[in-house]
Design a protein around this motif. Structure first.
Motif, PDB file in Angstrom:
ATOM      1  N   ALA A  45      30.050  41.366  49.345  1.00 44.82           N
ATOM      2  CA  ALA A  45      29.205  40.577  48.387  1.00 44.82           C
ATOM      3  C   ALA A  45      28.354  41.558  47.507  1.00 44.82           C
ATOM      4  N   ALA A  46      27.880  42.782  48.194  1.00 45.52           N
ATOM      5  CA  ALA A  46      27.093  43.833  47.564  1.00 45.52           C
ATOM      6  C   ALA A  46      27.894  44.322  46.501  1.00 45.52           C
ATOM      7  N   LEU A  47      28.981  44.843  46.800  1.00 46.53           N
ATOM      8  CA  LEU A  47      29.925  45.457  45.882  1.00 46.53           C
ATOM      9  C   LEU A  47      30.332  44.488  44.781  1.00 46.53           C
ATOM     10  N   GLU A  48      30.494  43.387  45.149  1.00 51.35           N
ATOM     11  CA  GLU A  48      30.778  42.548  43.805  1.00 51.35           C
ATOM     12  C   GLU A  48      29.528  42.170  43.106  1.00 51.35           C
ATOM     13  N   THR A  49      28.506  42.314  43.681  1.00 50.73           N
ATOM     14  CA  THR A  49      27.322  42.239  42.908  1.00 50.73           C
ATOM     15  C   THR A  49      27.000  43.511  41.860  1.00 50.73           C
ATOM     16  N   VAL A  50      27.250  44.832  42.657  1.00 49.49           N
ATOM     17  CA  VAL A  50      27.405  45.923  41.647  1.00 49.49           C
ATOM     18  C   VAL A  50      28.347  45.807  40.600  1.00 49.49           C
ATOM     19  N   GLY A  51      29.647  45.324  40.859  1.00 49.64           N
ATOM     20  CA  GLY A  51      30.697  45.112  39.932  1.00 49.64           C
ATOM     21  C   GLY A  51      30.008  44.193  38.834  1.00 49.64           C
ATOM     22  N   ALA A  52      29.320  43.119  39.100  1.00 49.85           N
ATOM     23  CA  ALA A  52      28.729  42.203  38.331  1.00 49.85           C
ATOM     24  C   ALA A  52      27.841  42.845  37.401  1.00 49.85           C
ATOM     25  N   VAL A  53      26.911  43.837  37.798  1.00 45.30           N
ATOM     26  CA  VAL A  53      25.899  44.514  37.175  1.00 45.30           C
ATOM     27  C   VAL A  53      26.521  45.193  36.125  1.00 45.30           C
ATOM     28  N   VAL A  54      27.546  46.156  36.503  1.00 44.13           N
ATOM     29  CA  VAL A  54      28.349  47.150  35.547  1.00 44.13           C
ATOM     30  C   VAL A  54      29.079  46.342  34.682  1.00 44.13           C
ATOM     31  N   ASP A  55      29.679  45.110  34.982  1.00 44.72           N
ATOM     32  CA  ASP A  55      30.494  44.550  33.977  1.00 44.72           C
ATOM     33  C   ASP A  55      30.327  42.974  33.995  1.00 44.72           C
ATOM     34  N   PRO A  56      29.214  42.316  33.381  1.00 44.77           N
ATOM     35  CA  PRO A  56      28.964  41.116  33.660  1.00 44.77           C
ATOM     36  C   PRO A  56      30.013  40.182  32.889  1.00 44.77           C
ATOM     37  N   ILE A  57      30.678  40.510  31.782  1.00 51.85           N
ATOM     38  CA  ILE A  57      31.485  39.766  31.047  1.00 51.85           C
ATOM     39  C   ILE A  57      32.702  39.589  31.899  1.00 51.85           C
ATOM     40  N   GLY A  58      33.169  40.820  32.248  1.00 50.69           N
ATOM     41  CA  GLY A  58      34.572  40.737  33.114  1.00 50.69           C
ATOM     42  C   GLY A  58      34.509  40.130  34.443  1.00 50.69           C
ATOM     43  N   THR A  59      33.131  39.894  35.164  1.00 51.43           N
ATOM     44  CA  THR A  59      32.798  39.497  36.427  1.00 51.43           C
ATOM     45  C   THR A  59      33.154  37.688  35.918  1.00 51.43           C
ATOM     46  N   LEU A  60      32.579  37.487  34.868  1.00 49.53           N
ATOM     47  CA  LEU A  60      32.507  35.830  34.944  1.00 49.53           C
ATOM     48  C   LEU A  60      33.723  35.456  34.249  1.00 49.53           C
ATOM     49  N   ALA A  61      34.529  36.317  33.597  1.00 54.61           N
ATOM     50  CA  ALA A  61      36.074  36.114  33.272  1.00 54.61           C
ATOM     51  C   ALA A  61      36.819  35.838  34.464  1.00 54.61           C
ATOM     52  N   ALA A  62      36.689  36.864  35.287  1.00 52.08           N
ATOM     53  CA  ALA A  62      37.476  36.686  36.767  1.00 52.08           C
ATOM     54  C   ALA A  62      37.084  35.543  37.393  1.00 52.08           C
ATOM     55  N   ALA A  63      35.897  35.329  37.418  1.00 52.35           N
ATOM     56  CA  ALA A  63      35.496  34.035  38.392  1.00 52.35           C
ATOM     57  C   ALA A  63      35.879  32.729  37.530  1.00 52.35           C
ATOM     58  N   GLY A  64      35.995  32.845  36.293  1.00 55.83           N
ATOM     59  CA  GLY A  64      36.327  31.462  35.577  1.00 55.83           C
ATOM     60  C   GLY A  64      37.841  31.387  35.711  1.00 55.83           C
ATOM     61  N   SER A  65      38.641  32.618  35.759  1.00 52.43           N
ATOM     62  CA  SER A  65      40.112  32.416  35.642  1.00 52.43           C
ATOM     63  C   SER A  65      40.877  32.389  36.872  1.00 52.43           C
ATOM     64  N   GLY A  66      39.855  32.756  37.847  1.00 50.22           N
ATOM     65  CA  GLY A  66      40.536  32.793  39.480  1.00 50.22           C
ATOM     66  C   GLY A  66      41.263  34.304  39.575  1.00 50.22           C
ATOM     67  N   GLY A  67      40.910  35.277  38.853  1.00 53.17           N
ATOM     68  CA  GLY A  67      41.871  36.435  39.205  1.00 53.17           C
ATOM     69  C   GLY A  67      41.037  37.537  39.375  1.00 53.17           C
TER      70      GLY A  67
END
Length: 72
Positions: free
Chosen positions: A50-72
């Motif tokens: 979860a911590a690594l996912e959070t770091v990824g969300a801080v680095v690339d918030p748009i990509g994280t939201l797109a991945a969460a929305g698309s399921g990939g």
């Protein structure tokens, strides 16, 4: 032969199945499940994920939201 075939009602629901593939949401759901299980090893590993996912969300918030929305 009927005993060898499993139907959908024979399979118990899996925890976290509703958020599978949702990226950061799945990580935090896994963390909650691990904490509820009482295993400190599972909770530690899930917390690291979860911590690594959070770091990824801080680095690339748009990509994280797109991945969460698309399921990939």
């Amino acid at each position: 032969m009927g005993d060898l075939v499993a139907t959908e009602s024979d399979v118990p629901p899996q925890p976290g199945e509703s958020v599978a593939g949702a990226g950061i949401v799945e990580s935090y759901a896994g963390l909650a499940t691990a904490i509820d299980s009482g295993s400190w090893i599972d909770a530690s590993v899930a917390g690291l994920g979860a911590a690594l996912e959070t770091v990824g969300a801080v680095v690339d918030p748009i990509g994280t939201l797109a991945a969460a929305g698309s399921g990939g």
